[in-house]
Design a protein around this motif. Structure first.
Motif, PDB file in Angstrom:
ATOM      1  N   TRP A 127       0.834  -1.204   0.000  1.00 13.28           N
ATOM      2  CA  TRP A 127       0.000   0.000   0.000  1.00 13.28           C
ATOM      3  C   TRP A 127       0.867   1.252   0.000  1.00 13.28           C
ATOM      4  CZ3 TRP A 127      -4.327   2.487  -0.801  1.00 13.28           C
ATOM      5  CH2 TRP A 127      -4.609   3.662  -0.110  1.00 13.28           C
ATOM      6  N   TYR A 134       2.169   6.915  -6.528  1.00 13.92           N
ATOM      7  CA  TYR A 134       1.062   7.759  -6.995  1.00 13.92           C
ATOM      8  C   TYR A 134       1.355   9.230  -6.700  1.00 13.92           C
ATOM      9  CZ  TYR A 134      -3.545  10.003  -6.771  1.00 13.92           C
ATOM     10  OH  TYR A 134      -4.609  10.861  -6.909  1.00 13.92           O
TER      11      TYR A 134
ATOM     12  N   VAL B 309     -14.245   8.293  -3.421  1.00 10.16           N
ATOM     13  CA  VAL B 309     -13.543   7.061  -3.773  1.00 10.16           C
ATOM     14  C   VAL B 309     -14.098   6.503  -5.076  1.00 10.16           C
ATOM     15  CG1 VAL B 309     -13.208   4.645  -3.137  1.00 10.16           C
ATOM     16  CG2 VAL B 309     -12.931   6.431  -1.412  1.00 10.16           C
ATOM     17  N   VAL B 310     -15.405   6.371  -5.107  1.00 12.88           N
ATOM     18  CA  VAL B 310     -16.046   5.721  -6.246  1.00 12.88           C
ATOM     19  C   VAL B 310     -15.937   6.576  -7.503  1.00 12.88           C
ATOM     20  CG1 VAL B 310     -18.237   4.881  -7.133  1.00 12.88           C
ATOM     21  CG2 VAL B 310     -17.616   4.455  -4.758  1.00 12.88           C
ATOM     22  N   ALA B 313     -11.830  10.509  -7.060  1.00 15.42           N
ATOM     23  CA  ALA B 313     -11.138  11.696  -6.558  1.00 15.42           C
ATOM     24  C   ALA B 313      -9.648  11.392  -6.408  1.00 15.42           C
ATOM     25  CB  ALA B 313     -11.723  12.099  -5.210  1.00 15.42           C
ATOM     26  N   THR B 314      -8.858  12.452  -6.305  1.00 16.17           N
ATOM     27  CA  THR B 314      -7.431  12.225  -6.038  1.00 16.17           C
ATOM     28  C   THR B 314      -7.269  11.831  -4.574  1.00 16.17           C
ATOM     29  OG1 THR B 314      -7.033  14.491  -5.360  1.00 16.17           O
ATOM     30  CG2 THR B 314      -6.777  14.008  -7.703  1.00 16.17           C
ATOM     31  N   LEU B 315      -6.118  11.258  -4.285  1.00 14.17           N
ATOM     32  CA  LEU B 315      -5.866  10.812  -2.914  1.00 14.17           C
ATOM     33  C   LEU B 315      -5.900  11.996  -1.956  1.00 14.17           C
ATOM     34  CD1 LEU B 315      -5.266   8.308  -1.285  1.00 14.17           C
ATOM     35  CD2 LEU B 315      -2.848   8.697  -1.659  1.00 14.17           C
ATOM     36  N   GLU B 396     -13.628  -4.756  15.632  1.00 18.42           N
ATOM     37  CA  GLU B 396     -13.258  -3.783  16.657  1.00 18.42           C
ATOM     38  C   GLU B 396     -14.454  -3.533  17.581  1.00 18.42           C
ATOM     39  OE1 GLU B 396     -12.501  -3.599  13.527  1.00 18.42           O
ATOM     40  OE2 GLU B 396     -10.393  -3.038  13.297  1.00 18.42           O
ATOM     41  N   ARG B 448      -5.867   4.051   9.119  1.00 19.95           N
ATOM     42  CA  ARG B 448      -5.791   3.035   8.074  1.00 19.95           C
ATOM     43  C   ARG B 448      -6.960   3.111   7.098  1.00 19.95           C
ATOM     44  NH1 ARG B 448      -5.871  -1.811  11.750  1.00 19.95           N
ATOM     45  NH2 ARG B 448      -3.841  -1.940  12.711  1.00 19.95           N
ATOM     46  N   GLU B 450      -7.893   4.731   4.351  1.00 22.75           N
ATOM     47  CA  GLU B 450      -7.680   4.600   2.896  1.00 22.75           C
ATOM     48  C   GLU B 450      -7.115   3.225   2.581  1.00 22.75           C
ATOM     49  OE1 GLU B 450      -6.775   6.977   5.015  1.00 22.75           O
ATOM     50  OE2 GLU B 450      -5.555   8.394   3.918  1.00 22.75           O
ATOM     51  N   TYR B 451      -6.152   2.824   3.398  1.00 16.46           N
ATOM     52  CA  TYR B 451      -5.560   1.502   3.179  1.00 16.46           C
ATOM     53  C   TYR B 451      -6.645   0.434   3.129  1.00 16.46           C
ATOM     54  CZ  TYR B 451      -3.549  -2.932   4.819  1.00 16.46           C
ATOM     55  OH  TYR B 451      -3.240  -4.259   4.987  1.00 16.46           O
ATOM     56  N   GLU B 452      -7.528   0.486   4.110  1.00 19.04           N
ATOM     57  CA  GLU B 452      -8.547  -0.558   4.166  1.00 19.04           C
ATOM     58  C   GLU B 452      -9.613  -0.385   3.097  1.00 19.04           C
ATOM     59  OE1 GLU B 452      -9.850  -1.265   8.143  1.00 19.04           O
ATOM     60  OE2 GLU B 452      -7.854  -1.972   8.685  1.00 19.04           O
ATOM     61  N   PHE B 454      -9.204   0.710   0.143  1.00 20.54           N
ATOM     62  CA  PHE B 454      -8.728   0.277  -1.168  1.00 20.54           C
ATOM     63  C   PHE B 454      -8.151  -1.131  -1.149  1.00 20.54           C
ATOM     64  CE2 PHE B 454      -8.854   4.835  -1.701  1.00 20.54           C
ATOM     65  CZ  PHE B 454      -9.412   4.928  -2.967  1.00 20.54           C
ATOM     66  N   MET B 455      -7.270  -1.378  -0.199  1.00 20.03           N
ATOM     67  CA  MET B 455      -6.520  -2.629  -0.257  1.00 20.03           C
ATOM     68  C   MET B 455      -7.371  -3.844   0.091  1.00 20.03           C
ATOM     69  SD  MET B 455      -3.389  -2.244  -1.263  1.00 20.03           S
ATOM     70  CE  MET B 455      -2.066  -3.205  -0.560  1.00 20.03           C
ATOM     71  N   LEU B 456      -8.238  -3.717   1.064  1.00 19.04           N
ATOM     72  CA  LEU B 456      -8.961  -4.908   1.501  1.00 19.04           C
ATOM     73  C   LEU B 456     -10.216  -5.126   0.657  1.00 19.04           C
ATOM     74  CD1 LEU B 456      -8.399  -4.776   5.352  1.00 19.04           C
ATOM     75  CD2 LEU B 456      -6.942  -5.631   3.534  1.00 19.04           C
ATOM     76  N   GLN B 457     -10.005  -5.100  -0.629  1.00 17.51           N
ATOM     77  CA  GLN B 457     -11.093  -5.344  -1.588  1.00 17.51           C
ATOM     78  C   GLN B 457     -10.638  -6.416  -2.550  1.00 17.51           C
ATOM     79  OE1 GLN B 457     -13.951  -3.653  -1.493  1.00 17.51           O
ATOM     80  NE2 GLN B 457     -13.229  -2.381   0.193  1.00 17.51           N
ATOM     81  N   ARG B 458     -11.581  -7.025  -3.185  1.00 18.14           N
ATOM     82  CA  ARG B 458     -11.170  -7.885  -4.290  1.00 18.14           C
ATOM     83  C   ARG B 458     -12.206  -7.913  -5.385  1.00 18.14           C
ATOM     84  NH1 ARG B 458     -11.635 -14.249  -2.656  1.00 18.14           N
ATOM     85  NH2 ARG B 458     -13.533 -14.137  -1.466  1.00 18.14           N
TER      86      ARG B 458
END
Lengths: 493, 458
Positions: A127, A134, B309-310, B313-315, B396, B448, B450-452, B454-458
């Motif tokens: 990440w 990016y 996100v959808v 948008a830029t980070l 959590e 976390r 943004e990390y979650e 984006f990353m925790l998708q498939r």
């Protein structure tokens, strides 16, 4: 059956499921060299994108396997993963090495061993790397697009890594393209220390560029990788990626072959070491086409033939427009489009409408798929109006059948028609004419010349026959590869 | 509870002092939920009846039974509350609103069966010796009714007719007071019958609202069971949350040192209960403030973030929206503290007066003070859980509720052993631990995000 494989050919989205230039090339090569035992590994997007096998396997094709790099439902379940910081450095090293000349082979192998697909997909380090890249280069792009582009382009790599262990013992690896296939071939070379031969039909990196820029043009033709295009708005990132793994192929390959001189120059431009490059053109079966020459009527029919599928990339519309100009001068001239019309029905409709609008219904005909042996004796000019080509076999076949050609300046057309292999080839003269892309006037002018000037036509026919017999025979093609393979085998021992 | 925010923002946009109070009023009632109102109502019932009839023994029994009814029904229906909230939200999101009512009846069926079974066992264990058959029967029906009421409440709020919901509550609890005024005289069973009838009317009013507003083509469906698989951690979290809230009370009721038998084996703790209930009422303003912030402001940036996100948008933009979400959380906690602070100072000063009004021993005032701190920390826990629930952080949420429940069992036991001076500190400490861990989680989740995403998708 798996033992004693001499040469493994890795086909990306081609043989044996998709018909076309590269596939026939593979089939021809295997069938023509029975003294070698071949294996074929097919790399496809998803299983459901392909139908039945389109070729009957020759006896010396002793191994076949297939991998699919876009079967998404097989992705592992998302779960947070924490990796040590040091992996960040490793990833960075490998990425840097891809962007420069020469690759850090150790680093690549270490990375493959250490980083699993799950790590790439879900880990913190991955990440961070994505975010930092990016922010460095694309910070004004849509992040979700960038993210999925990066993901989509990398996910196949793990299928590729997995394949390394699956492939049995082989002596030579031969890839007909760079891209993922060339990448796998390069990894095989590194891991097993075997010769790697790369034959580029189109220039993958360049084709991908056209592909992405005109994606809806090509999507019907190249179904492979289509799913990636749909999810991406960042063509540049894709290009860079394919350029990078393309360079990896150039770096690892022992021989980098192309079909014609211009393609070789482009390869060098894209980073192929000059000393590895070499041109081996395709060859045609002269004997099979000889009969056409005998069957030609004494007087040239006023027919121009275009052998090709009715799809946008072949630019059939320009051909139709050119025919309008020809018919103005020679009212009974005809233009035949010989090739399947069902691939892009919408485009076919448009072409038919154009014929109607230009009032050419009597002159321009769509004949569908035909046996070329029946067609060549009935046409006087073999044409090709494509906007992009590799090495068009139909032009060479036309030569062998005694038909000169008028084409657009794409792929190897210039070399074939004017002679580009060497000085001797050049001296032979021209076997027709090469025109500008999408220039109906230019094309028409040369069609008319050949139809009206009998002497010129004869001269061109002569050159065509001489050239194809000297430089583009199947025998020459086979003997070139035979020599190359034996060399590679000896190098290994 | 998506959508509430929008309505509340609409009210706030009118930009009048009265509209501000209106928004906070709704927020208070919707967030505090039925149980705070119930406590308020039974205290009122007690005050009115004692002052008129002087029958304090029955009143105490009544208040204790209602406390049990509320706590047991909340714990019992805890399994369904969060899962059903998610289920309803998911169906609304999918545009399959016609599936809501059949599944609602499904869950009512299941919940009725389970609470009937539980009530029978409970009555057998704890009320076997109680001769008053009216009382026992009403207790049984009330338990089933209440545990269904908490579920219908979720659905009623989702209809977004807040005025109707709020008025229904007022009307029904007013009826309880009126009923108890007229028939409470006949004794405990009749007080409880008043309570049951009021709640039954509330249930019917809410049911009417739901059936009128949701289309449905079938009557009964058990599709919601799938949601339990998907949201299993939430089912557990709902249970532990309610257990965690009530655990210390049960400890004090059943400790031989602090509790006494009231009806059958139902026990209560005079020293512990009322200060705590009063302290609960003290957090209503804080609840309202936080609820409004969460539903109106937090929800706005949360929506913006996910839309961003959808829609690509830029980070940088996404991080900005996230930081605004974090700001809202910070502001809302700060506001709650400031507001509660003012309120607490007032309560602190007026505590002796309040205690004399309620006829409470002034010795319980120190306990009231620590209870105020405990309930405020509990408010913080609830707020953190609400945000985590919003962000769909199931595990959590579960861990925090388990910690809250476990410590709110262990620590009160220790304080009982240590002696009366320590009463209240156990639950306060339990809430402090749970809220601290909650804040740590919240910090991590936000960091976390943004990390979650984006990353925790498939």
């Amino acid at each position: 059956m798996k033992s004693n494989i001499d040469i493994l050919i890795i086909g990306e989205g081609t043989y044996p499921y998709i018909r076309g230039g590269v596939s026939s090339w593979i089939h021809q090569l295997i069938s023509g060299l029975p003294e070698f035992k071949f294996g074929v590994l097919f790399i496809g997007s998803r299983r459901e994108d392909y139908g039945e096998k389109r070729y009957k396997f020759p006896d010396n094709l002793v191994y076949f396997d297939e991998i699919y790099i876009f079967d998404k439902e097989e992705l592992p379940i998302p779960k947070r993963r924490k990796l040590k910081k040091e992996y960040y450095q490793q990833i960075e090293t490998v990425h840097k090495s891809f962007n420069k000349e020469g690759n850090n082979l150790d680093a690549i192998n270490r990375l493959i061993e250490n980083i699993s697909l799950e790590d790439f997909l879900y880990s913190n380090v991955s990440w961070e790397f994505i975010v930092n890249t990016y922010l460095e280069k694309y910070e004004n792009e849509s992040f979700i697009d960038y993210f999925w582009t990066i993901r989509n382009m990398h996910i196949p790599l793990w299928e590729i890594f997995k394949a390394i262990n699956r492939i049995p013992r082989i002596k030579i690896v031969h890839s007909p393209s760079t891209g993922y296939a060339g990448f796998l071939a390069g990894l095989l070379k590194l891991n097993r220390n075997i010769p790697y031969i790369l034959t580029e039909h189109g220039i993958y990196t360049r084709e991908r560029k056209i592909d992405l820029l005109t994606s809806d043009w090509f999507s019907t033709r190249r179904r492979f990788l289509k799913s990636m295009e749909e999810s991406s708005g960042l063509e540049f990132v894709w290009n860079k990626f394919f350029e990078s793994i393309g360079r990896f192929s150039y770096y690892t390959a022992d021989k980098i072959l192309s079909l014609y001189e211009k393609a070789r120059q482009i390869q060098i431009e894209y980073g192929a070491p000059k000393e590895k490059t070499m041109v081996i053109p395709n060859g045609v079966n002269i004997d099979r086409l000889k009969s056409c020459l005998e069957k030609r009527p004494s007087k040239n029919p006023k027919v121009i033939g275009l052998i090709g599928r009715v799809v946008p990339i072949k630019d059939i519309k320009t051909f139709i427009k050119a025919m309008r100009i020809v018919v103005n001068k020679i009212p009974d001239a005809e233009g035949w489009v010989v090739g399947p019309t069902d691939e892009d029905p919408e485009y076919y409709e448009e072409c038919k409408n154009l014929v109607k609008v230009l009032d050419l219904e009597k002159n321009v005909k769509f004949l569908g798929f035909q046996n070329i042996l029946d067609i060549f004796p009935k046409i006087s000019v073999n044409t090709l109006t494509s906007i992009s080509e590799g090495m068009p076999l139909s032009i060479l076949e036309g030569f062998a059948a005694g038909v000169p050609a008028v084409t657009t300046d794409v792929g190897s057309c210039f070399d074939i028609i004017y002679g580009g292999l060497n000085e001797e080839d050049k001296k032979l003269g021209n076997a027709g004419f090469v025109c500008k892309v999408a220039d109906a006037k230019d094309l028409a002018k040369h069609y008319i010349k050949l139809l009206e000037n009998e002497a010129l036509w004869k001269k061109c026919q002569q050159v065509a026959l001489e050239r194809v017999n000297k430089f583009y025979t199947q025998e020459l093609f086979f003997s070139n590869y035979k020599k190359l393979y034996y060399e590679a085998l000896s190098w290994q021992e | 509870m998506a959508g509430i925010g929008f309505e509340l923002r609409k009210i706030l946009k009118k930009n009048k002092i009265s509209s501000l109070f209106e928004a906070y009023g709704y927020a208070a009632i919707l967030s505090a939920g039925g149980w705070v109102i119930s406590i308020l109502a039974i205290i009122l019932v007690g005050l009115i009846n004692i002052s008129i009839y002087g029958n304090s023994a029955d009143i105490i029994k009544f208040q204790v039974s209602v406390t049990y009814l509320i706590s047991l029904s909340l714990i019992l229906s805890g399994f369904h509350q969060l899962v059903f909230t998610r289920f309803v939200a998911d169906r609304i999101y999918e545009g399959k609103e016609e599936e809501i009512v059949p599944n609602f009846f499904g869950i009512l069926t299941l919940n009725t069966a389970l609470s009937l079974l539980f009530s029978i066992i409970y009555i057998y264990l704890f009320l076997k010796d109680v001769k008053n058959i009216y009382f026992v029967t009403t207790f049984l029906f009330s338990l089933i009714l209440l545990s269904n009421l908490w579920i219908i409440n979720i659905l009623a709020i989702s209809v977004k007719k807040y005025r109707y919901v709020v008025l229904s509550y007022f009307f029904s609890y007013l009826l309880i007071i009126v009923f108890s005024y007229f028939i409470g005289y006949f004794g405990l069973a009749y007080l409880l019958i008043s309570f049951f009838l009021g709640n039954l009317i509330l249930f019917i009013l809410l049911l009417y609202l739901i059936l009128k507003n949701y289309q449905f083509f079938e009557v009964l469906s058990f599709d919601f069971i799938k949601a339990y698989k998907q949201y299993f951690p939430l089912a557990l979290a709902g249970f532990f949350f309610n257990l965690g809230i009530w655990a210390d009370e049960y400890i004090f009721w059943y400790s031989p040192l602090t509790g006494e038998d009231i009806i059958g084996k139902i026990r209560s703790s005079v020293v512990y209960d009322l200060p705590l209930f009063l302290a609960y009422l003290s957090i209503i303003p804080g609840m309202a403030v936080f609820f409004l912030r969460l539903e109106a402001d937090f929800a706005e940036y949360y929506e913006k973030y996910f839309k961003g996100v959808v829609e690509g948008a830029t980070l940088e933009t996404l991080v900005r929206f996230k930081e605004q979400m974090i700001d809202i959380v910070r502001i809302s906690i700060k506001e709650a503290i400031v507001l509660q602070g003012i309120f607490n100072i007032i309560l602190y000063i007026t505590a002796p007066l309040i205690f004399s009004i309620f006829n409470l021993p002034s010795a319980a005032i120190p306990l009231f003070y620590i209870d105020m701190i405990a309930t405020q920390l509990q408010l913080l826990v609830m707020n953190i859980l609400a945000i985590l629930f919003y962000l769909d952080r199931r595990y959590e949420t579960l861990i925090i509720t388990i910690i809250m429940a476990v410590f709110n069992i262990i620590l009160p036991i220790i304080t009982i052993i240590l002696g009366p001076y320590y009463y209240g500190y156990g639950t306060a400490l339990a809430m402090l631990i749970a809220s601290t861990i909650g804040l740590i989680y919240l910090d991590k989740v936000m960091r976390r995000l943004e990390y979650e995403t984006f990353m925790l998708q498939r």
